[in-house]
Design a protein around this motif. Structure first.
Motif, PDB file in Angstrom:
ATOM      1  N   ALA A 174       0.835  -1.209   0.000  1.00  0.00           N
ATOM      2  CA  ALA A 174       0.000   0.000   0.000  1.00  0.00           C
ATOM      3  C   ALA A 174       0.867   1.255   0.000  1.00  0.00           C
ATOM      4  O   ALA A 174       0.576   2.225  -0.713  1.00  0.00           O
ATOM      5  CB  ALA A 174      -0.916  -0.019   1.223  1.00  0.00           C
ATOM      6  N   GLU A 175       1.936   1.248   0.775  1.00  0.00           N
ATOM      7  CA  GLU A 175       2.842   2.393   0.815  1.00  0.00           C
ATOM      8  C   GLU A 175       3.477   2.630  -0.560  1.00  0.00           C
ATOM      9  O   GLU A 175       3.542   3.776  -1.045  1.00  0.00           O
ATOM     10  CB  GLU A 175       3.926   2.138   1.863  1.00  0.00           C
ATOM     11  N   THR A 176       3.942   1.555  -1.196  1.00  0.00           N
ATOM     12  CA  THR A 176       4.612   1.671  -2.490  1.00  0.00           C
ATOM     13  C   THR A 176       3.657   2.145  -3.580  1.00  0.00           C
ATOM     14  O   THR A 176       3.965   3.072  -4.346  1.00  0.00           O
ATOM     15  CB  THR A 176       5.218   0.315  -2.892  1.00  0.00           C
ATOM     16  N   LEU A 177       2.486   1.517  -3.668  1.00  0.00           N
ATOM     17  CA  LEU A 177       1.533   1.860  -4.727  1.00  0.00           C
ATOM     18  C   LEU A 177       0.989   3.271  -4.558  1.00  0.00           C
ATOM     19  O   LEU A 177       0.750   3.982  -5.542  1.00  0.00           O
ATOM     20  CB  LEU A 177       0.389   0.847  -4.745  1.00  0.00           C
ATOM     21  N   PHE A 194      -5.199  -2.839  -7.672  1.00  0.00           N
ATOM     22  CA  PHE A 194      -4.458  -3.497  -6.593  1.00  0.00           C
ATOM     23  C   PHE A 194      -4.652  -2.727  -5.281  1.00  0.00           C
ATOM     24  O   PHE A 194      -4.923  -3.320  -4.228  1.00  0.00           O
ATOM     25  CB  PHE A 194      -2.966  -3.559  -6.953  1.00  0.00           C
ATOM     26  N   LEU A 195      -4.522  -1.411  -5.357  1.00  0.00           N
ATOM     27  CA  LEU A 195      -4.683  -0.581  -4.158  1.00  0.00           C
ATOM     28  C   LEU A 195      -6.103  -0.666  -3.620  1.00  0.00           C
ATOM     29  O   LEU A 195      -6.314  -0.667  -2.402  1.00  0.00           O
ATOM     30  CB  LEU A 195      -4.321   0.863  -4.496  1.00  0.00           C
ATOM     31  N   ARG A 196      -7.083  -0.780  -4.502  1.00  0.00           N
ATOM     32  CA  ARG A 196      -8.484  -0.907  -4.055  1.00  0.00           C
ATOM     33  C   ARG A 196      -8.683  -2.212  -3.282  1.00  0.00           C
ATOM     34  O   ARG A 196      -9.450  -2.269  -2.325  1.00  0.00           O
ATOM     35  CB  ARG A 196      -9.424  -0.848  -5.264  1.00  0.00           C
ATOM     36  N   GLY A 197      -7.992  -3.263  -3.693  1.00  0.00           N
ATOM     37  CA  GLY A 197      -8.084  -4.518  -2.948  1.00  0.00           C
ATOM     38  C   GLY A 197      -7.420  -4.450  -1.583  1.00  0.00           C
ATOM     39  O   GLY A 197      -7.810  -5.157  -0.649  1.00  0.00           O
ATOM     40  N   ARG A 246      -7.587   6.489   0.324  1.00  0.00           N
ATOM     41  CA  ARG A 246      -9.001   6.747   0.084  1.00  0.00           C
ATOM     42  C   ARG A 246      -9.200   7.941  -0.845  1.00  0.00           C
ATOM     43  O   ARG A 246     -10.159   7.992  -1.617  1.00  0.00           O
ATOM     44  CB  ARG A 246      -9.717   6.943   1.421  1.00  0.00           C
ATOM     45  N   GLU A 247      -8.299   8.911  -0.772  1.00  0.00           N
ATOM     46  CA  GLU A 247      -8.382  10.051  -1.696  1.00  0.00           C
ATOM     47  C   GLU A 247      -8.091   9.598  -3.127  1.00  0.00           C
ATOM     48  O   GLU A 247      -8.788  10.016  -4.079  1.00  0.00           O
ATOM     49  CB  GLU A 247      -7.388  11.132  -1.270  1.00  0.00           C
ATOM     50  N   LEU A 248      -7.097   8.738  -3.301  1.00  0.00           N
ATOM     51  CA  LEU A 248      -6.766   8.234  -4.639  1.00  0.00           C
ATOM     52  C   LEU A 248      -7.904   7.412  -5.226  1.00  0.00           C
ATOM     53  O   LEU A 248      -8.104   7.392  -6.446  1.00  0.00           O
ATOM     54  CB  LEU A 248      -5.499   7.381  -4.570  1.00  0.00           C
ATOM     55  N   LEU A 249      -8.643   6.714  -4.367  1.00  0.00           N
ATOM     56  CA  LEU A 249      -9.731   5.841  -4.822  1.00  0.00           C
ATOM     57  C   LEU A 249     -11.084   6.533  -4.812  1.00  0.00           C
ATOM     58  O   LEU A 249     -12.111   5.881  -5.032  1.00  0.00           O
ATOM     59  CB  LEU A 249      -9.780   4.589  -3.939  1.00  0.00           C
ATOM     60  N   ASN A 250     -11.095   7.856  -4.515  1.00  0.00           N
ATOM     61  CA  ASN A 250     -12.337   8.647  -4.472  1.00  0.00           C
ATOM     62  C   ASN A 250     -13.338   8.082  -3.465  1.00  0.00           C
ATOM     63  O   ASN A 250     -14.547   8.019  -3.732  1.00  0.00           O
ATOM     64  CB  ASN A 250     -12.968   8.723  -5.872  1.00  0.00           C
ATOM     65  N   LEU A 251     -12.834   7.690  -2.309  1.00  0.00           N
ATOM     66  CA  LEU A 251     -13.672   7.195  -1.222  1.00  0.00           C
ATOM     67  C   LEU A 251     -13.856   8.293  -0.178  1.00  0.00           C
ATOM     68  O   LEU A 251     -13.058   9.232  -0.108  1.00  0.00           O
ATOM     69  CB  LEU A 251     -13.038   5.952  -0.577  1.00  0.00           C
ATOM     70  N   PRO A 252     -14.909   8.193   0.670  1.00  0.00           N
ATOM     71  CA  PRO A 252     -15.128   9.228   1.694  1.00  0.00           C
ATOM     72  C   PRO A 252     -13.918   9.389   2.616  1.00  0.00           C
ATOM     73  O   PRO A 252     -13.211   8.438   2.900  1.00  0.00           O
ATOM     74  CB  PRO A 252     -16.340   8.690   2.464  1.00  0.00           C
TER      75      PRO A 252
END
Length: 442
Positions: free
Chosen positions: A238-241, A264-267, A416-422
């Motif tokens: 997660a840190e790397t991606l 991958f990050l979403r998973g 969460r910002e990258l994935l457009n999540l709350p």
């Protein structure tokens, strides 16, 4: 004499196992690495371990196995259910029995059916000889037993690997191998290794992590080590991606590659949220809290990027970030004695592993030092008897390998910002809300 002879040896045979290719046969290792159509080796481009440095990965092979026909490896799950495994047949024939994914209860039911009264369980070594004096491995299952497995829904697959055949076994699947004779060949050879298949889609990645984490949790209840350090991999991945996707210089990367990294990050996101919530339950940090990666390398007592020392000394759980460190072991012995927060909260660290506090961890002490009659050396730190009343090993320090509380909060916020999540609630508001659960994370 008219008797029908068995095609397999009735005597014990020598079974050479776990000979490491990388150190003992480096040329064969390089040939294997170059010849595989896909890099499925531990730490390869399709393995979760690729996000860790070489010294941060547990030893997973590849190893070579050499034996005459007749030897077998009985039913087991690699890495106690926390790793995938690859098997490549080089010479001879390799019979395989593999069962479908089963719950732990159903695995135990299968083992009880097959073991024939021998004291074998899921933690036993599968390579021992069934005919030796102290052998615990049961005999190879008969066709009748295979039919019973099929009737009970275990869905056994029985097949034979020939030279050049490769087999992938997913996490937690019970399987067994037997070497078969073929023509005039005197030896059977195969190469095997463990690795961590991360999945491809976001749902698949979350499922693979959940499967390994569930098996690791069951291992923890029986104090068995888990070879697959899945949470450490997830955290570092997660840190790397996140860093890659935030890089403004990504214009040269294809849209397909960007989508794969985002998927991958979403998973990984649900796993990181769980980690963050666990850190919140530990409460606020104090002035003694240490983040290992912040300590200068020449002053560190442990390498946060290495694999050594990051397994709970009590329940054998993986210490992926937050852990409790015994001050007495460091001060008096110059050693690390690290445990997970759960074992510390339950008081499991109050245990004696040595006769004195200057020889090993010793935290169960006499409550009344004035009644000491040992007449031994006083501790140089607390001036109490090192056999009954030294309190140095009672003192523990909270430590983090990679991220402080604020660090892991910041990482989850960026994901969460990258994935457009709350957005997450502010960290300070979560800390103040001690009685309630605080705002939910969705």
């Amino acid at each position: 004499n008219g008797r029908k002879k068995s095609s397999l040896s009735e005597e014990d045979v020598i079974y050479l196992i776990d000979l490491p290719l990388y150190s003992c046969l480096p040329e064969l290792f390089e040939d294997l690495r170059k010849s595989l159509p896909m890099n499925l080796l531990p730490g390869g481009e399709n393995c979760f371990l690729r996000f860790l440095p070489p010294n941060g990965r547990p030893n997973m092979g590849p190893n070579i196995y050499i034996t005459p026909p007749g030897a077998y490896t009985w039913f087991h799950q690699d890495g106690h259910g926390t790793v995938d495994s690859g098997h490549l047949c080089l010479q001879g024939r390799n019979q395989v029995i593999m069962l479908r994914n089963l719950s732990t209860t159903n695995k135990e039911t299968v083992i009880n059916l097959l073991r024939g009264g021998r004291p074998y369980d899921l933690s036993s070594l599968p390579h021992d000889s069934p005919r030796s004096k102290h052998g615990r491995v049961p005999l190879w299952p008969s066709e009748a037993m295979i039919r019973r497995l099929r009737d009970m829904g275990a869905a056994p697959s029985v097949f034979v690997l020939e030279p050049g055949d490769y087999l992938h076994i997913n996490k937690g699947r019970l399987h067994a191998f037997r070497k078969l004779p073929y023509k005039d060949e005197k030896l059977c050879m195969s190469v095997a290794w463990d690795w961590l298949f991360p999945g491809v889609s976001s749902q698949g990645i979350a499922s693979e992590i959940k499967k390994a984490t569930r098996n690791a949790l069951e291992n923890r209840s029986t104090r068995r080590s888990s070879l697959g350090i899945i949470q450490t991999c997830a955290l570092r991945a997660a840190e790397t991606l996140t860093a890659i996707l935030q890089d403004k210089r990504l214009k040269g990367m294809s849209n397909g590659e960007l989508l794969r990294k985002r998927e991958f990050l979403r998973g990984l996101e649900p796993v990181l949220v769980e980690m963050y919530q666990m850190h919140l339950r530990m409460g606020q940090e104090d002035a003694t809290t240490v983040v290992d990666t912040w300590v200068p390398p020449h002053e560190r007592t442990i390498d946060p990027y290495g694999v050594e020392g990051f397994e709970c000394r009590i329940c054998r759980a993986e210490l992926y970030n937050i852990y409790m460190h015994c001050r007495g072991c460091e001060t008096l012995l110059g050693k690390d004695w690290n445990i997970c927060p759960s074992c510390y909260s339950s008081g499991a660290h109050i245990v004696n592993e040595a006769k004195s506090t200057h020889h090993g961890h010793r935290a169960e002490v006499n409550g009344n030092p004035s009644k000491c009659s040992c007449r031994v050396i006083e501790c140089q730190e607390c001036d109490q008897c090192i056999r009954c009343s030294c309190t140095c090993h009672i003192s523990f320090q909270r430590r983090y390998r990679f991220f402080s509380m604020k660090g892991i909060y910041s990482l989850v916020c960026q994901i969460r910002e990258l994935l457009n999540l709350p957005k997450l609630p502010p960290l300070d508001s979560r800390r103040r809300n001690r009685r309630g659960r605080g705002p939910s994370i969705r």
